[in-house]
Structure formats: C-alpha cells, structure tokens
Write a protein that holds these residues in place. Sequence first.
Motif, PDB file in Angstrom:
ATOM      1  N   ASN A 135      29.892  41.403  49.103  1.00 37.68           N
ATOM      2  CA  ASN A 135      30.595  41.013  47.887  1.00 37.68           C
ATOM      3  C   ASN A 135      30.308  41.933  46.720  1.00 37.68           C
ATOM      4  O   ASN A 135      31.141  42.100  45.842  1.00 37.68           O
ATOM      5  N   ILE A 136      29.140  42.545  46.698  1.00 36.52           N
ATOM      6  CA  ILE A 136      28.766  43.408  45.583  1.00 36.52           C
ATOM      7  C   ILE A 136      29.647  44.658  45.540  1.00 36.52           C
ATOM      8  O   ILE A 136      29.842  45.259  44.490  1.00 36.52           O
ATOM      9  N   ASN A 137      30.206  45.051  46.684  1.00 38.13           N
ATOM     10  CA  ASN A 137      31.067  46.230  46.752  1.00 38.13           C
ATOM     11  C   ASN A 137      32.536  45.897  46.528  1.00 38.13           C
ATOM     12  O   ASN A 137      33.361  46.789  46.461  1.00 38.13           O
ATOM     13  N   LYS A 138      32.850  44.627  46.425  1.00 37.65           N
ATOM     14  CA  LYS A 138      34.226  44.205  46.210  1.00 37.65           C
ATOM     15  C   LYS A 138      34.549  44.204  44.716  1.00 37.65           C
ATOM     16  O   LYS A 138      33.659  44.112  43.876  1.00 37.65           O
ATOM     17  N   THR A 139      35.831  44.275  44.419  1.00 34.03           N
ATOM     18  CA  THR A 139      36.270  44.166  43.030  1.00 34.03           C
ATOM     19  C   THR A 139      36.369  42.688  42.654  1.00 34.03           C
ATOM     20  O   THR A 139      36.345  41.805  43.527  1.00 34.03           O
ATOM     21  N   THR A 140      36.504  42.442  41.378  1.00 31.07           N
ATOM     22  CA  THR A 140      36.646  41.067  40.900  1.00 31.07           C
ATOM     23  C   THR A 140      37.849  40.391  41.535  1.00 31.07           C
ATOM     24  O   THR A 140      37.767  39.250  41.964  1.00 31.07           O
ATOM     25  N   ILE A 141      38.960  41.092  41.619  1.00 31.79           N
ATOM     26  CA  ILE A 141      40.172  40.497  42.203  1.00 31.79           C
ATOM     27  C   ILE A 141      39.959  40.203  43.687  1.00 31.79           C
ATOM     28  O   ILE A 141      40.422  39.181  44.196  1.00 31.79           O
ATOM     29  N   GLU A 142      39.227  41.051  44.397  1.00 26.34           N
ATOM     30  CA  GLU A 142      38.941  40.788  45.810  1.00 26.34           C
ATOM     31  C   GLU A 142      38.068  39.546  45.969  1.00 26.34           C
ATOM     32  O   GLU A 142      38.274  38.743  46.874  1.00 26.34           O
ATOM     33  N   ARG A 143      37.094  39.384  45.063  1.00 27.97           N
ATOM     34  CA  ARG A 143      36.262  38.179  45.116  1.00 27.97           C
ATOM     35  C   ARG A 143      37.082  36.946  44.755  1.00 27.97           C
ATOM     36  O   ARG A 143      36.920  35.883  45.346  1.00 27.97           O
ATOM     37  N   LEU A 144      37.988  37.084  43.785  1.00 21.13           N
ATOM     38  CA  LEU A 144      38.860  35.963  43.425  1.00 21.13           C
ATOM     39  C   LEU A 144      39.719  35.561  44.618  1.00 21.13           C
ATOM     40  O   LEU A 144      39.883  34.375  44.899  1.00 21.13           O
ATOM     41  N   VAL A 145      40.233  36.526  45.335  1.00 20.18           N
ATOM     42  CA  VAL A 145      41.037  36.241  46.530  1.00 20.18           C
ATOM     43  C   VAL A 145      40.192  35.508  47.570  1.00 20.18           C
ATOM     44  O   VAL A 145      40.655  34.559  48.213  1.00 20.18           O
ATOM     45  N   GLU A 146      38.933  35.903  47.712  1.00 21.06           N
ATOM     46  CA  GLU A 146      38.027  35.209  48.641  1.00 21.06           C
ATOM     47  C   GLU A 146      37.864  33.742  48.226  1.00 21.06           C
ATOM     48  O   GLU A 146      37.910  32.844  49.059  1.00 21.06           O
ATOM     49  N   GLY A 199      52.983  35.744  38.199  1.00 21.58           N
ATOM     50  CA  GLY A 199      52.903  37.051  38.827  1.00 21.58           C
ATOM     51  C   GLY A 199      51.644  37.844  38.504  1.00 21.58           C
ATOM     52  O   GLY A 199      51.412  38.898  39.089  1.00 21.58           O
ATOM     53  N   LEU A 200      50.832  37.340  37.585  1.00 26.40           N
ATOM     54  CA  LEU A 200      49.637  38.083  37.155  1.00 26.40           C
ATOM     55  C   LEU A 200      48.689  38.345  38.324  1.00 26.40           C
ATOM     56  O   LEU A 200      48.235  39.474  38.532  1.00 26.40           O
ATOM     57  N   ILE A 201      48.386  37.324  39.102  1.00 27.34           N
ATOM     58  CA  ILE A 201      47.455  37.476  40.233  1.00 27.34           C
ATOM     59  C   ILE A 201      48.062  38.393  41.296  1.00 27.34           C
ATOM     60  O   ILE A 201      47.382  39.270  41.831  1.00 27.34           O
ATOM     61  N   GLY A 202      49.329  38.200  41.589  1.00 31.37           N
ATOM     62  CA  GLY A 202      49.998  39.041  42.580  1.00 31.37           C
ATOM     63  C   GLY A 202      49.981  40.511  42.200  1.00 31.37           C
ATOM     64  O   GLY A 202      49.731  41.380  43.039  1.00 31.37           O
ATOM     65  N   ARG A 203      50.247  40.811  40.918  1.00 33.70           N
ATOM     66  CA  ARG A 203      50.217  42.202  40.458  1.00 33.70           C
ATOM     67  C   ARG A 203      48.805  42.780  40.550  1.00 33.70           C
ATOM     68  O   ARG A 203      48.615  43.928  40.963  1.00 33.70           O
ATOM     69  N   ALA A 204      47.824  41.979  40.171  1.00 37.47           N
ATOM     70  CA  ALA A 204      46.434  42.457  40.237  1.00 37.47           C
ATOM     71  C   ALA A 204      46.031  42.735  41.682  1.00 37.47           C
ATOM     72  O   ALA A 204      45.345  43.722  41.962  1.00 37.47           O
ATOM     73  N   ASN A 243      47.924  45.966  42.883  1.00 38.86           N
ATOM     74  CA  ASN A 243      47.390  47.192  42.280  1.00 38.86           C
ATOM     75  C   ASN A 243      45.882  47.312  42.414  1.00 38.86           C
ATOM     76  O   ASN A 243      45.303  48.309  41.992  1.00 38.86           O
ATOM     77  N   ASN A 244      45.250  46.259  42.986  1.00 37.98           N
ATOM     78  CA  ASN A 244      43.785  46.195  43.076  1.00 37.98           C
ATOM     79  C   ASN A 244      43.158  46.517  41.716  1.00 37.98           C
ATOM     80  O   ASN A 244      42.229  47.300  41.604  1.00 37.98           O
ATOM     81  N   SER A 245      43.749  45.879  40.693  1.00 38.37           N
ATOM     82  CA  SER A 245      43.294  46.134  39.324  1.00 38.37           C
ATOM     83  C   SER A 245      42.379  45.023  38.842  1.00 38.37           C
ATOM     84  O   SER A 245      42.277  43.968  39.458  1.00 38.37           O
ATOM     85  N   GLY A 246      41.749  45.263  37.726  1.00 35.87           N
ATOM     86  CA  GLY A 246      40.849  44.288  37.148  1.00 35.87           C
ATOM     87  C   GLY A 246      41.614  43.173  36.441  1.00 35.87           C
ATOM     88  O   GLY A 246      42.842  43.208  36.321  1.00 35.87           O
ATOM     89  N   LEU A 247      40.868  42.205  35.998  1.00 34.57           N
ATOM     90  CA  LEU A 247      41.439  41.092  35.246  1.00 34.57           C
ATOM     91  C   LEU A 247      40.890  41.126  33.829  1.00 34.57           C
ATOM     92  O   LEU A 247      39.730  41.468  33.614  1.00 34.57           O
ATOM     93  N   HIS A 248      41.718  40.765  32.874  1.00 35.54           N
ATOM     94  CA  HIS A 248      41.277  40.709  31.483  1.00 35.54           C
ATOM     95  C   HIS A 248      40.322  39.542  31.289  1.00 35.54           C
ATOM     96  O   HIS A 248      40.347  38.558  32.030  1.00 35.54           O
ATOM     97  N   SER A 249      39.494  39.636  30.274  1.00 38.15           N
ATOM     98  CA  SER A 249      38.487  38.604  30.023  1.00 38.15           C
ATOM     99  C   SER A 249      39.121  37.243  29.766  1.00 38.15           C
ATOM    100  O   SER A 249      38.590  36.221  30.198  1.00 38.15           O
ATOM    101  N   ASP A 250      40.281  37.192  29.084  1.00 37.90           N
ATOM    102  CA  ASP A 250      40.919  35.897  28.842  1.00 37.90           C
ATOM    103  C   ASP A 250      41.421  35.270  30.146  1.00 37.90           C
ATOM    104  O   ASP A 250      41.377  34.055  30.319  1.00 37.90           O
TER     105      ASP A 250
END
Length: 118
Positions: free
Chosen positions: A3-14, A35-40, A43-50
């Motif tokens: 998990n430490i090597n995964k991105t935040t979005i990958e952990r969220l998907v888990e 669509g926010l989660i789907g786009r993230a 794109n394997n992108s990060g999530l904003h703090s909000d």
Amino acid sequence: MKNINKTTIERLVEFMEYKNLNDNKITSIAGLSVGLIGRARKNNSGLHSDTIEKILTSFPELNPTWLLTGKGNMLNKESEKNVINNNQENEENLIDDIFDTQRDILAFLKKNYTKKIF
C-alpha cells in the motif's frame, strides 16, 4: 504491491472494493462532483484536499493515514472492533431468528396436522 507504493486514488479504490462501492455510489455518498473519481482513476491523478476531507467525513471508518500514506491499517482500530462486534451480533440475531422460525413452523404444523381428539 504494498500500500505504501500505491497512490491515494489506488488506495481509495481498494477501500471502495472493500465496501463494495462503485464510482457513482462513493460520489453520491461523499457529495463529490459527478465523474470526479472516475477521472482520477483514469488519469491516476491525486485528489484535492477538499475531496479527501469529504470522503473521510463520509466514511469515518477509513483511516486517513492509510489513505494518504499507505501506512497502518485501512480501517481505524475502533471501526475494526465495531465490525467484529456487529458480525457477532448479527450471527446471534440470525440464530434467534432461526429458532423463532422453527417454533412458528412447529406451532403451525401442530395446529394444522395433529388429529383432534374428542
């Protein structure tokens, strides 16, 4: 993959898989933009703090440290205890329901299929 090597979005998907949630469901529950989660994910992108704040507020059992860093457990310790207690409580309730149903069946059979003696 740890998990430490995964991105935040990958952990969220888990976590979503653990909770049996799809993108639309988590978006709806957390009050996120459609669509926010789907786009993230795409794109394997990060999530904003909000966004993270809304997710953590909506799912208090989710360990923020794990979500952000991959360290620790996916669920907060208290939530894990609650899951165990709820499972035990559900099992006890199920057993009680089974016994109640068996009593009802026996009463029905006794009432409807026992010869009446005069």
